[in-house]
Design a protein around this motif. Structure first.
Motif, PDB file in Angstrom:
ATOM      1  N   GLU A  53      20.482 -20.949 -23.466  1.00 37.02           N
ATOM      2  CA  GLU A  53      19.928 -22.216 -24.173  1.00 37.02           C
ATOM      3  C   GLU A  53      21.280 -23.212 -22.345  1.00 37.02           C
ATOM      4  OE1 GLU A  53      18.857 -26.474 -24.734  1.00 37.02           O
ATOM      5  OE2 GLU A  53      18.599 -24.077 -25.432  1.00 37.02           O
ATOM      6  N   PRO A  54      22.335 -23.055 -22.260  1.00 37.73           N
ATOM      7  CA  PRO A  54      23.234 -24.147 -21.033  1.00 37.73           C
ATOM      8  C   PRO A  54      22.676 -23.893 -20.025  1.00 37.73           C
ATOM      9  CG  PRO A  54      25.073 -22.475 -22.340  1.00 37.73           C
ATOM     10  CD  PRO A  54      22.943 -21.985 -23.120  1.00 37.73           C
ATOM     11  N   TYR A  55      22.328 -22.875 -19.856  1.00 32.17           N
ATOM     12  CA  TYR A  55      21.350 -22.683 -18.275  1.00 32.17           C
ATOM     13  C   TYR A  55      20.356 -23.234 -18.155  1.00 32.17           C
ATOM     14  CZ  TYR A  55      25.195 -19.401 -18.769  1.00 32.17           C
ATOM     15  OH  TYR A  55      26.277 -18.911 -18.451  1.00 32.17           O
ATOM     16  N   LYS A  56      19.383 -23.802 -19.168  1.00 32.88           N
ATOM     17  CA  LYS A  56      18.047 -24.296 -19.106  1.00 32.88           C
ATOM     18  C   LYS A  56      17.299 -24.889 -17.718  1.00 32.88           C
ATOM     19  CE  LYS A  56      16.399 -27.076 -22.097  1.00 32.88           C
ATOM     20  NZ  LYS A  56      15.878 -27.382 -23.257  1.00 32.88           N
ATOM     21  N   ALA A  57      18.412 -26.190 -17.822  1.00 36.51           N
ATOM     22  CA  ALA A  57      18.016 -26.876 -16.484  1.00 36.51           C
ATOM     23  C   ALA A  57      18.230 -26.142 -14.997  1.00 36.51           C
ATOM     24  CB  ALA A  57      19.107 -28.221 -16.323  1.00 36.51           C
ATOM     25  N   GLU A  58      19.174 -24.978 -15.088  1.00 35.53           N
ATOM     26  CA  GLU A  58      19.713 -24.333 -13.650  1.00 35.53           C
ATOM     27  C   GLU A  58      18.325 -23.517 -13.876  1.00 35.53           C
ATOM     28  OE1 GLU A  58      22.665 -21.267 -11.768  1.00 35.53           O
ATOM     29  OE2 GLU A  58      23.071 -22.684 -13.546  1.00 35.53           O
ATOM     30  N   ILE A  59      17.384 -22.692 -14.685  1.00 29.81           N
ATOM     31  CA  ILE A  59      16.642 -22.234 -14.177  1.00 29.81           C
ATOM     32  C   ILE A  59      15.486 -22.575 -13.780  1.00 29.81           C
ATOM     33  CG2 ILE A  59      14.865 -21.431 -16.249  1.00 29.81           C
ATOM     34  CD1 ILE A  59      17.123 -20.066 -18.078  1.00 29.81           C
ATOM     35  N   ILE A  60      15.339 -23.818 -14.701  1.00 29.01           N
ATOM     36  CA  ILE A  60      13.830 -25.067 -14.431  1.00 29.01           C
ATOM     37  C   ILE A  60      14.293 -24.869 -12.678  1.00 29.01           C
ATOM     38  CG2 ILE A  60      12.631 -27.491 -14.331  1.00 29.01           C
ATOM     39  CD1 ILE A  60      13.772 -27.082 -17.096  1.00 29.01           C
ATOM     40  N   VAL A  83       6.763 -32.337  -9.051  1.00 27.80           N
ATOM     41  CA  VAL A  83       7.124 -31.390  -9.311  1.00 27.80           C
ATOM     42  C   VAL A  83       8.200 -31.698 -10.637  1.00 27.80           C
ATOM     43  CG1 VAL A  83       9.482 -30.014  -8.921  1.00 27.80           C
ATOM     44  CG2 VAL A  83       7.741 -30.088  -6.747  1.00 27.80           C
ATOM     45  N   ASP A  84       8.538 -33.721 -10.676  1.00 25.91           N
ATOM     46  CA  ASP A  84       9.615 -33.921 -10.784  1.00 25.91           C
ATOM     47  C   ASP A  84       8.974 -33.938 -12.981  1.00 25.91           C
ATOM     48  OD1 ASP A  84      11.951 -34.584  -9.675  1.00 25.91           O
ATOM     49  OD2 ASP A  84      11.083 -36.262  -9.402  1.00 25.91           O
ATOM     50  N   ARG A  85       7.710 -34.374 -12.640  1.00 23.09           N
ATOM     51  CA  ARG A  85       6.297 -34.176 -13.937  1.00 23.09           C
ATOM     52  C   ARG A  85       6.317 -32.723 -14.624  1.00 23.09           C
ATOM     53  NH1 ARG A  85       1.089 -37.289 -12.410  1.00 23.09           N
ATOM     54  NH2 ARG A  85       1.288 -35.728 -14.150  1.00 23.09           N
ATOM     55  N   LEU A  86       6.529 -31.483 -13.476  1.00 26.48           N
ATOM     56  CA  LEU A  86       6.265 -30.465 -13.780  1.00 26.48           C
ATOM     57  C   LEU A  86       7.206 -29.998 -14.635  1.00 26.48           C
ATOM     58  CD1 LEU A  86       4.412 -28.501 -10.770  1.00 26.48           C
ATOM     59  CD2 LEU A  86       3.237 -29.422 -12.933  1.00 26.48           C
ATOM     60  N   LYS A  87       8.726 -30.194 -13.654  1.00 26.86           N
ATOM     61  CA  LYS A  87      10.105 -29.683 -14.679  1.00 26.86           C
ATOM     62  C   LYS A  87      10.189 -30.666 -16.349  1.00 26.86           C
ATOM     63  CE  LYS A  87      12.895 -29.758 -10.551  1.00 26.86           C
ATOM     64  NZ  LYS A  87      14.265 -29.759 -10.441  1.00 26.86           N
ATOM     65  N   ILE A  88       9.509 -31.321 -16.440  1.00 25.24           N
ATOM     66  CA  ILE A  88       9.492 -31.850 -17.808  1.00 25.24           C
ATOM     67  C   ILE A  88       8.813 -31.133 -18.714  1.00 25.24           C
ATOM     68  CG2 ILE A  88       9.154 -34.122 -19.331  1.00 25.24           C
ATOM     69  CD1 ILE A  88       9.733 -36.087 -17.411  1.00 25.24           C
ATOM     70  N   THR A  89       7.878 -30.457 -18.044  1.00 29.34           N
ATOM     71  CA  THR A  89       6.679 -29.678 -18.768  1.00 29.34           C
ATOM     72  C   THR A  89       7.482 -28.816 -19.479  1.00 29.34           C
ATOM     73  OG1 THR A  89       4.970 -31.131 -18.315  1.00 29.34           O
ATOM     74  CG2 THR A  89       4.510 -29.119 -19.150  1.00 29.34           C
ATOM     75  N   MET A  90       7.872 -28.512 -18.271  1.00 33.32           N
ATOM     76  CA  MET A  90       8.360 -26.502 -18.204  1.00 33.32           C
ATOM     77  C   MET A  90       9.979 -27.168 -19.081  1.00 33.32           C
ATOM     78  SD  MET A  90       9.019 -23.721 -17.791  1.00 33.32           S
ATOM     79  CE  MET A  90       7.835 -22.991 -15.897  1.00 33.32           C
ATOM     80  N   GLU A  91      10.110 -28.083 -19.316  1.00 31.35           N
ATOM     81  CA  GLU A  91      11.275 -28.357 -20.108  1.00 31.35           C
ATOM     82  C   GLU A  91      10.864 -27.423 -21.470  1.00 31.35           C
ATOM     83  OE1 GLU A  91      15.439 -30.838 -21.230  1.00 31.35           O
ATOM     84  OE2 GLU A  91      14.279 -31.439 -19.393  1.00 31.35           O
TER      85      GLU A  91
END
Length: 572
Positions: A53-60, A83-91
């Motif tokens: 969980e703490p590394y989720k943003a870094e993973i994305i 890419v920004d929209r896809l990052k939200i979907t990936m999260e």
């Protein structure tokens, strides 16, 4: 190897339990059993979530940095999203994955991912590679953070890998099904459009009518050419006769002019006659005056002779000679008187005749004047007639010339009509060849379409409806091409309305959502009619009953149109 042989062997963690304690649909449960996923597996994923969980943003961020380094993938992102929209979907995906609450909602989101990837033409190869990259990030973090707790680490890694494998399998399967359905329905749409090309028969029949019409035109132009030639011949003859008539009229004009000149001379002679008759009347009047004087003299002579006779009688013998003279004078006087009376009578008759002659001469004069006037009018009219006849002659000559041009034009029409006939014949052959090419193409597309049904893709009710539409359009299409001699169908090949794909769906375990729909209940009768009329059309065609076959085909088209309309309503 020592890691798996101390307390927990590796086969204990990965072996197939042949059961799962997760309540889900049967098809998904089969995958869970195959992968050995249970609630314990989900618990191990949730354990991994604590360290990931703490590394989720870094993973994305790292994930999409690698993704956009591939030009092909970067192009797909640019075309369909950002890419920004896809990052939200990936999260959202990572959150759901790490929460590991495997239910129908979870499965629905994975299926949606597969459908979206199919629509944007992201290949399964790229998806699997990218998904493996994501799993690498997660397992690397888990192994790094839990390497001191080997058993927990192994459970977490295996749990992540199992659930990721489930996601991959589900997404790729849906992707494949969506892709195959896309191809299937794309082919079906092509077939649907192809079956609408049912104007070939009308085109061929139209070409046949056009060819027949060209024959009729050729016959008509031949008759027209003959008529024009006949008109031309008559025009030439009329022109020749008109020229002769003009010449005769001109000759008549010359004769009339001569007659007019003679009549005018007659008028001059008439004037002299009138003048002389007037003189005659004057002479007659003068003669009558002389006769009157002579009569007076005769009367006096007679009186003198009478007196002389009286005196002679008184003289006696001495007066006898004188008496003889007096008697002779008296006779002469009486004779003169008789002659004067006769002359008077003759002069009266002459005067009467002279008066009659004068009257007749005056009447003749009036008629001569009328004749002169008439002759002049006749001359003028004759000139008009000559002018008109000359115009007629010129017009007739023009008609003859135009007739020749018209004959030339008709001949050109005949030549062009021959070309049209040849072109129509060629077009008819090309139409027949085109019809065969289109039909062969439709058969190839249908064969290719049939291969998709062997891939075991799941067809939902809406999918079956789309497939059934194409099936029915193909039925009509095949019957239509049977009339063109491109398809051979036997009456035995026409299956019942219950045995076809739509029939099996209709009378099978269809969803209640469809069965309760009004269009569903209305579908049975026209669907049955489609198969019934198809069989009648084939039977009539085998009996060479073209009228009955075409009637059945028309009824089939009507019933099929109703079926398609009802299926479209159900599809909505």
């Amino acid at each position: 190897m020592n890691l798996f042989t101390k307390t927990t062997a590796w086969d204990e963690r990965v072996k197939n339990s042949k059961a799962t304690n997760i309540e889900i649909d049967e098809r998904s449960k089969e995958r869970l059993i195959f992968l050995g996923i249970t609630k314990e597996t989900l618990a191990h994923v949730q354990l991994a979530a604590e360290v990931v969980e703490p590394y989720k943003a870094e993973i994305i961020d790292q994930f999409y940095e690698n993704i956009v380094s591939i030009n092909h993938l970067k192009g797909i992102i640019k075309e369909n999203s950002t890419v920004d929209r896809l990052k939200i979907t990936m999260e959202k995906y990572l959150d759901q994955f790490l929460q590991a609450e495997l239910n129908q909602e979870y499965i629905k989101t994975r299926m949606l991912i597969g459908e979206v990837h199919s629509k944007i033409n992201l290949t399964a190869e790229h998806f699997i590679s990218a998904h493996h990259l994501l799993v690498q990030y997660i397992t690397s973090i888990v192994m790094e953070k839990l390497y001191k707790k080997k058993s927990r680490m192994i459970d977490a890694v295996i749990g992540v890998q199992k659930l990721a494998a489930f996601d991959q399998q589900l997404i790729v399967e849906v992707y494949a099904e969506s892709t195959f359905k896309g191809f299937l329905f794309g082919i079906s749409d092509m077939i649907n459009h192809t079956t609408q090309l049912d104007t070939t028969q009308k085109l061929i029949e139209g070409m046949e009518e056009q060819i027949n019409e060209t024959h009729s035109v050729s016959s008509a132009t031949e008759q027209m050419s003959a008529s024009i030639q006949e008109v031309s011949d008559h025009a030439v003859k009329v022109a020749e006769n008109t020229d002769e008539a003009v010449q005769s009229a001109e000759q008549s004009k010359f004769v009339i002019d001569e007659a007019l000149h003679a009549i005018e001379n007659v008028g001059t002679v008439y004037d002299d006659v009138v003048s002389k008759v007037d003189n005659l009347d004057e002479e007659i009047e003068n003669t009558q005056e002389v006769i009157s004087v002579i009569k007076d003299i005769a009367d006096q002579t007679n009186l003198l002779a009478l007196n002389a006779s009286i005196e002679a009688a008184r003289a006696g013998e001495h007066g006898q000679g004188f008496a003889v003279v007096a008697a002779e004078v008296r006779k002469l006087s009486e004779h003169t008187k008789e002659q004067i009376e006769q002359i008077t009578a003759n002069m009266t008759s002459l005067h009467t005749v002279s008066s009659q002659v004068t009257t007749q001469i005056k009447q003749t004069g009036e008629r001569v004047d009328q004749s002169v006037t008439g002759a002049r009018t006749a001359g003028t009219e004759l000139m008009n007639i000559i002018s008109k006849m000359q115009s007629i002659s010129q017009g007739t000559n023009q008609i003859a010339a135009m007739s020749e041009e018209q004959a030339s034009t008709v001949q050109e029409i005949t030549n062009r009509n021959t070309v049209i006939n040849e072109l129509s014949t060629d077009l008819q052959k090309q139409a027949e060849e085109t019809a065969k090419i289109i039909f062969d193409l439709s058969k190839q597309m249908d064969h290719y379409r049939s291969t998709f049904f062997a891939t075991n893709i799941r067809l939902e009710s809406k999918d079956i409806i789309r497939v059934a539409k194409t099936d029915h359009l193909l039925w009509k299409w095949n019957i239509y091409n049977m009339f063109l001699g491109l398809e051979s169908i036997g009456a035995a090949e026409v299956i019942s309305h219950e045995a076809c794909r739509l029939g099996k769906w209709y009378y099978g375990n269809t969803s209640a959502d469809f069965k309760d729909h009004q269009s569903f209940h209305q579908l049975e009768a026209p669907h049955q009619a489609v198969h019934q009329y198809a069989k009648i059309a084939v039977e009539c065609f085998e009996k060479n009953d073209s009228v009955g076959a075409r009637t059945a085909l028309h009824q089939l088209e009507t019933a099929s149109s109703t079926v398609i309309t009802l299926l479209s309503e159900l599809e909505k």
